[in-house]
Design an enzyme around this catalytic site. Structure first.
Site, PDB file in Angstrom:
ATOM      1  N   LYS A  28       3.171 -11.216  -1.104  1.00 25.79           N
ATOM      2  CA  LYS A  28       3.307 -11.029  -2.551  1.00 25.79           C
ATOM      3  C   LYS A  28       4.093  -9.757  -2.894  1.00 25.79           C
ATOM      4  O   LYS A  28       4.646  -9.642  -3.972  1.00 25.79           O
ATOM      5  CB  LYS A  28       1.935 -11.029  -3.215  1.00 25.79           C
ATOM      6  CG  LYS A  28       1.292 -12.416  -3.165  1.00 25.79           C
ATOM      7  CD  LYS A  28       0.013 -12.498  -3.948  1.00 25.79           C
ATOM      8  CE  LYS A  28      -0.505 -13.926  -4.030  1.00 25.79           C
ATOM      9  NZ  LYS A  28      -1.048 -14.410  -2.730  1.00 25.79           N
TER      10      LYS A  28
HETATM   11  C1  LIG Z   1      -1.137 -15.741  -2.375  1.00 26.64           C
HETATM   12  C2  LIG Z   1      -1.196 -16.042  -0.914  1.00 26.64           C
HETATM   13  C3  LIG Z   1      -0.897 -17.325  -0.393  1.00 26.64           C
HETATM   14  C4  LIG Z   1      -0.580 -18.516  -1.276  1.00 26.64           C
HETATM   15  O1  LIG Z   1       0.567 -18.342  -2.052  1.00 26.64           O
HETATM   16  P1  LIG Z   1       1.073 -19.509  -3.042  1.00 26.64           P
HETATM   17  O2  LIG Z   1       1.841 -18.820  -4.117  1.00 26.64           O
HETATM   18  O3  LIG Z   1      -0.120 -20.195  -3.507  1.00 26.64           O
HETATM   19  O4  LIG Z   1       1.967 -20.388  -2.269  1.00 26.64           O
HETATM   20  C5  LIG Z   1      -0.913 -17.498   0.976  1.00 26.64           C
HETATM   21  N1  LIG Z   1      -1.239 -16.481   1.806  1.00 26.64           N
HETATM   22  C6  LIG Z   1      -1.547 -15.240   1.364  1.00 26.64           C
HETATM   23  C7  LIG Z   1      -1.912 -14.181   2.330  1.00 26.64           C
HETATM   24  C8  LIG Z   1      -1.524 -14.975  -0.020  1.00 26.64           C
HETATM   25  O5  LIG Z   1      -1.828 -13.745  -0.462  1.00 26.64           O
END
Ligand SMILES: *Cc1c(COP(=O)(O)O)cnc(C)c1O
Length: 465
Positions: free
Chosen positions: A112
């Site tokens: 993120k």
């Molecule tokens: C947020 C997150 C995801 C999922 O992301 P999406 O936007 O739902 O595809 C997967 N792995 C981690 C470690 C995350 O923080």
């Protein structure tokens, strides 16, 4: 570049406007009106670029003239200088034709950061120019909150309020939010659960009267278009490193909200030769059920070892749906209205299109632990539980062994030590150097009752002048 709503009944926006908007007024999500495309020669030329340069090449057409070229370059340099690996998104080979794309070298150790480090800087740039200040409000069960706080900590035009359920996020995740220093950062520990926090955010977006008249409210969840945009870059980066455009590749993406994998879909629409996109889910398998049964239905939430994918509704799927239904906003609006009442089914034509590109696999906690253990035994590479789900899905859902499959490693294993233990591995997973003293740092948070009026009163009283 213009942006339109997936439900076809909202104003067309430019990049600056879409950056400052959450949901469209018709309830839809914003998508680009047209996509930029790259020829095979242009993609081949990308091999010579470092990550910030490539990011500029991919992102500039989406931003248009909202940010002058030199300023955008500087913002992107600054954003990715924050990552603790010179390659920004390095790749590791774990088996023949199987690769892991490490997206966890940012400040909060999850993918993120790629989007939220950029989003914070873009917001601050635009707000500075407009002499405007905003309030960000978000709810988190873990990764989003810390990445958003890190991304906004130096933004003088933003007050950020992140709600988390008191006592219900892991110590590492809480400390990654509460130890960040800044007058504009406000951590609210709500005496309720995650759904309570999310309901308060929703109610606040619906009625903003508690805020001063000159402050608008901005969303940082993945309905914000700028987050998706930033994620397109690493698909190009990884594929080109493995020989695209001459050689097609496949991706396996651990996903819940369909945000990350939707960026991969866009990369393909922009000309990248992607043979397959594999949707990797945990037991909260709403996306896998869509792919296998053509129905979209809510089930109750399960708490798994991969908490960042524990969701029951996959909001970004609507962006794909818009394309699957020939960009017919009225048809999408109709479907989503029905979904508010109960389960919905998708047409054969739509599903045929989806299945031509997307594979899917549901991975249980037991299989997740099994994959962490077996990858460790095979090559002493430690996967976090989310990435392990991706690797397992890649093994079972790839179409052909000749095409390299790249799994997106979305988090650093030190973020989820419980899963490593559950996998039967007894090594200590050390936090990276910049977080070694995380447990000695001072925490700042406000514990508040599970009460909307109390939360809003706290926010109103703590917005910086
Ligand atoms: C947020 C997150 C995801 C999922 O992301 P999406 O936007 O739902 O595809 C997967 N792995 C981690 C470690 C995350 O923080």
């Amino acid at each position: 570049m213009k942006y339109i709503s997936t439900r076809g009944d909202a104003p067309v926006l430019d990049f600056e406007e879409v950056l400052l908007t959450g949901l469209a007024v018709d309830g839809g999500l914003y998508v680009p009106e047209t996509l930029p495309t790259f020829t095979p020669d242009e993609i081949a030329d990308m091999a010579a670029l470092d990550y910030p340069q490539l990011a500029h090449r991919i992102i500039a057409p989406f931003v248009g003239d909202c940010v002058p070229e030199e300023d955008l370059r500087a913002i992107l340099q600054d954003t990715y200088a924050e990552f603790r690996h010179d390659a920004v998104a390095p790749m590791v080979q774990i088996a023949p034709n199987q690769w892991v794309l490490e997206l966890f070298h940012g400040p909060t150790l999850a993918f993120k950061d790629f989007a939220l480090q950029l989003l914070g800087r873009l917001l601050d740039y635009v707000l500075e120019r407009k002499h405007q200040k905003v309030v960000i409000m978000g709810a988190t069960s873990g990764d989003t909150g810390s990445a958003a706080i890190e991304g906004c900590k130096r933004c003088s035009n933003i007050d950020i309020f992140i709600l988390h359920p008191h006592g219900r996020v892991s110590d590492v995740q809480r400390r990654q939010m509460t130890t960040v220093v800044g007058d504009n950062i406000h951590n609210l520990a709500v005496q309720g659960n995650f759904d309570d926090c999310q309901a308060m955010v929703k109610a606040s977006f619906a009625n903003r009267a508690f805020l001063p008249a000159d402050r608008s409210l901005v969303a940082v969840n993945s309905i914000n278009w700028a987050r998706i945009m930033a994620q397109i870059v690493y698909y190009f980066y990884a594929a080109v490193a493995l020989g695209a455009p001459a050689r097609p590749v496949a991706f396996s993406v651990p996903t819940g909200n369909f945000g990350d994998i939707f960026a991969g879909y866009l990369a393909r629409q922009m000309g990248l030769p992607v043979e397959r996109l594999i949707i990797a889910t945990n037991s909260n398998d709403v996306l896998h059920r869509i792919m296998t049964s053509a129905t979209y239905c809510r089930q109750s939430l399960e708490h798994t070892l991969s908490p960042s994918m524990d969701i029951t509704v996959s909001s970004n799927f609507e962006r794909l749906l818009f394309d699957l239904y020939d960009r017919d906003g009225a048809a999408v609006a109709d479907l989503m209205r029905q979904f508010d009442q109960g389960d919905i089914s998708f047409s054969d034509a739509a599903m045929e299109r989806a299945r031509a590109l997307f594979g899917s696999r549901r991975v249980t906690d037991e299989e997740t632990c099994g994959q962490i253990a077996s990858t460790w035994q095979q090559c002493e590479y430690l996967l976090d539980p989310h990435s392990a789900i991706g690797v397992r899905a890649a093994l079972e859902s790839r179409l052909s062994p000749e095409v390299p499959v790249i799994t997106l490693a979305t988090a650093h294993p030190a973020k989820f030590p419980q899963a490593i233990k559950s996998a039967g591995l007894d090594q200590e997973v050390a936090l990276p150097l910049h977080l070694r003293d995380l447990f000695e740092r001072e925490e700042r948070l406000e514990v508040l009752p599970n009460d909307l009026a109390a939360v809003q009163a706290f926010m109103a009283a703590n917005i910086n002048a």
